[in-house]
Write a protein that holds these residues in place. Structure first.
Motif, short mmCIF file in Angstrom:
data_model
loop_
_atom_site.label_atom_id
_atom_site.label_comp_id
_atom_site.label_asym_id
_atom_site.label_seq_id
_atom_site.Cartn_x
_atom_site.Cartn_y
_atom_site.Cartn_z
N GLY A 1 0.81 -1.21 0.00
CA GLY A 1 0.00 0.00 0.00
C GLY A 1 0.84 1.26 0.00
N ASN A 2 0.19 2.39 0.25
CA ASN A 2 0.82 3.72 0.16
C ASN A 2 0.44 4.54 1.38
N ALA A 3 1.14 5.65 1.59
CA ALA A 3 0.95 6.42 2.81
C ALA A 3 0.86 7.92 2.55
N VAL A 4 0.01 8.57 3.35
CA VAL A 4 -0.09 10.03 3.40
C VAL A 4 0.15 10.43 4.84
N ILE A 5 1.12 11.31 5.07
CA ILE A 5 1.55 11.65 6.42
C ILE A 5 1.41 13.16 6.61
N VAL A 6 0.58 13.57 7.58
CA VAL A 6 0.20 14.98 7.71
C VAL A 6 0.58 15.54 9.08
N HIS A 7 1.31 16.64 9.06
CA HIS A 7 1.67 17.48 10.21
C HIS A 7 2.24 16.67 11.38
N ARG A 8 1.54 16.57 12.49
CA ARG A 8 2.07 15.94 13.70
C ARG A 8 2.49 14.48 13.47
N ALA A 9 1.93 13.87 12.43
CA ALA A 9 2.30 12.48 12.12
C ALA A 9 3.75 12.35 11.71
N ILE A 10 4.38 13.46 11.34
CA ILE A 10 5.80 13.44 10.99
C ILE A 10 6.66 13.14 12.21
N ILE A 11 6.22 13.60 13.38
CA ILE A 11 7.05 13.58 14.58
C ILE A 11 7.06 12.20 15.23
N SER A 12 8.24 11.65 15.39
CA SER A 12 8.41 10.38 16.07
C SER A 12 9.71 10.44 16.87
N LYS A 13 9.71 9.86 18.04
CA LYS A 13 10.91 9.89 18.87
C LYS A 13 12.07 9.23 18.14
N PRO A 14 13.21 9.91 18.05
CA PRO A 14 14.36 9.34 17.32
C PRO A 14 14.74 7.97 17.84
N GLY A 15 14.90 7.04 16.91
CA GLY A 15 15.33 5.70 17.27
C GLY A 15 14.23 4.77 17.72
N LEU A 16 13.01 5.29 17.96
CA LEU A 16 11.92 4.45 18.44
C LEU A 16 11.46 3.47 17.37
N TRP A 17 11.33 3.98 16.14
CA TRP A 17 10.88 3.15 15.01
C TRP A 17 11.57 3.68 13.76
N PRO A 18 12.82 3.33 13.54
CA PRO A 18 13.58 3.85 12.41
C PRO A 18 12.89 3.63 11.06
N TRP A 19 12.20 2.52 10.91
CA TRP A 19 11.50 2.25 9.65
C TRP A 19 10.49 3.36 9.34
N TYR A 20 9.77 3.80 10.36
CA TYR A 20 8.78 4.86 10.15
C TYR A 20 9.47 6.18 9.82
N GLU A 21 10.58 6.47 10.47
CA GLU A 21 11.34 7.68 10.15
C GLU A 21 11.73 7.68 8.67
N GLN A 22 12.11 6.53 8.15
CA GLN A 22 12.47 6.43 6.73
C GLN A 22 11.24 6.55 5.85
N LEU A 23 10.10 6.03 6.31
CA LEU A 23 8.85 6.18 5.57
C LEU A 23 8.50 7.66 5.42
N VAL A 24 8.64 8.41 6.50
CA VAL A 24 8.37 9.85 6.44
C VAL A 24 9.38 10.55 5.53
N GLY A 25 10.63 10.19 5.64
CA GLY A 25 11.66 10.77 4.78
C GLY A 25 12.49 11.85 5.44
N ARG A 26 11.97 12.45 6.48
CA ARG A 26 12.69 13.45 7.26
C ARG A 26 12.33 13.28 8.72
N SER A 27 13.24 13.72 9.61
CA SER A 27 12.98 13.64 11.04
C SER A 27 12.79 15.04 11.60
N PHE A 28 11.79 15.18 12.46
CA PHE A 28 11.47 16.47 13.06
C PHE A 28 12.57 16.90 14.02
N LYS A 29 12.95 18.18 13.95
CA LYS A 29 13.95 18.73 14.84
C LYS A 29 13.32 19.67 15.86
#
Length: 261
Positions: free
Chosen positions: A110-138
């Motif tokens: 399938g495919n994904a749409v990621i909006v606003h707060r959904a970008i933010i994930s604790k670093p290292g908690l789920w690296p696969w999801y961070e790669q899915l988003v494409g950028r990590s929130f600072k």
């Protein structure tokens, strides 16, 4: 006579075509759970998304129940993570999302749409999801008005917007710890706001001329559309913003709409 007319009207209505599951272009699952900073948007966004689905003839399942990710997701052309990030999911739900994106070898994922707060994930908690988003929130400065420009006018997520658009939002800053290549769709002009305006004890510096706020890319074969825009409830009444989201959903679900030069 009136009773006869009423019966005729009911019979006509029963025969009238409606948008059903068989008629819909595709189906999407929208995850929208209340969190500390994002909960007032839910009834407004839901009404707008329901109207969008009716207008554009696609099926939508709206849920705040993350257990939905533990079932069969293969019928959905895309999952929309609406202010619902990977850090909200338990282990079983994360595995469900990964399996959905990857597919099973017989069926494409399938495919994904990621909006606003959904970008933010604790670093290292789920690296696969961070790669899915494409950028990590600072970090982000205080909400301000700024000028948004089109980095890619050929993408459907930009069609509803003018070449320059004054928008008010939290201008997220990003890092790229996983070296993911993204395709910017919208950028914010940091000269049009103060990237350093932030709360005491915090520091924001901005990202310079290359500051994407919406992008697309592929991850393990999946189409991924990301928009950092959409902080408050009123934004989900704005036609430009809703057109931006619809363009991203349409592309993610179908792979169509890119305008060739």
């Amino acid at each position: 006579m009136k009773k006869l007319l009423a019966k005729l009207l009911l019979a006509t209505a029963a025969l009238a075509p409606i948008v059903s599951h068989a008629d819909a272009q595709f189906s999407v699952l929208v995850l929208a759970i209340p969190t500390r900073y994002h909960y007032e948007y839910i009834p407004v966004a839901r009404e707008s998304f329901e109207r969008m689905a009716k207008l554009h003839a696609f099926d939508m399942v709206w849920t705040a129940q993350l257990q939905a990710l533990e079932g069969d997701l293969s019928k959905y052309a895309a999952i929309v993570f609406l202010n619902t990030s990977g850090e909200e999911l338990n282990e079983a739900q994360r595995r469900g999302v990964e399996a959905y994106i990857k597919g099973d070898g017989k069926q494409r994922g399938g495919n994904a749409v990621i909006v606003h707060r959904a970008i933010i994930s604790k670093p290292g908690l789920w690296p696969w999801y961070e790669q899915l988003v494409g950028r990590s929130f600072k970090i982000h400065p205080m909400l301000q008005s700024a000028v948004v420009t089109k980095a890619d006018a050929s993408h459907p997520a930009s069609f509803a917007l003018p070449a320059q658009w004054i928008w008010s939002d939290e201008w997220y800053e990003f890092t790229n710890p996983h070296g993911v290549s993204i395709h910017p769709i919208l950028k914010v002009d940091e000269r049009s706001y103060d990237p350093t305006k932030i709360w005491p004890g915090q520091t924001a510096t901005g990202m310079g001329a290359d500051h994407p706020v919406a992008w697309s890319h592929t991850h393990e074969g999946a189409r991924v559309f990301v928009s950092a825009l959409g902080h408050n409830a009123e934004m989900y009444k704005d036609p430009n913003y809703l057109g931006h989201l619809w363009g991203g959903i349409y592309w993610a679900a179908t792979g169509k709409g890119i305008q060739q030069p």
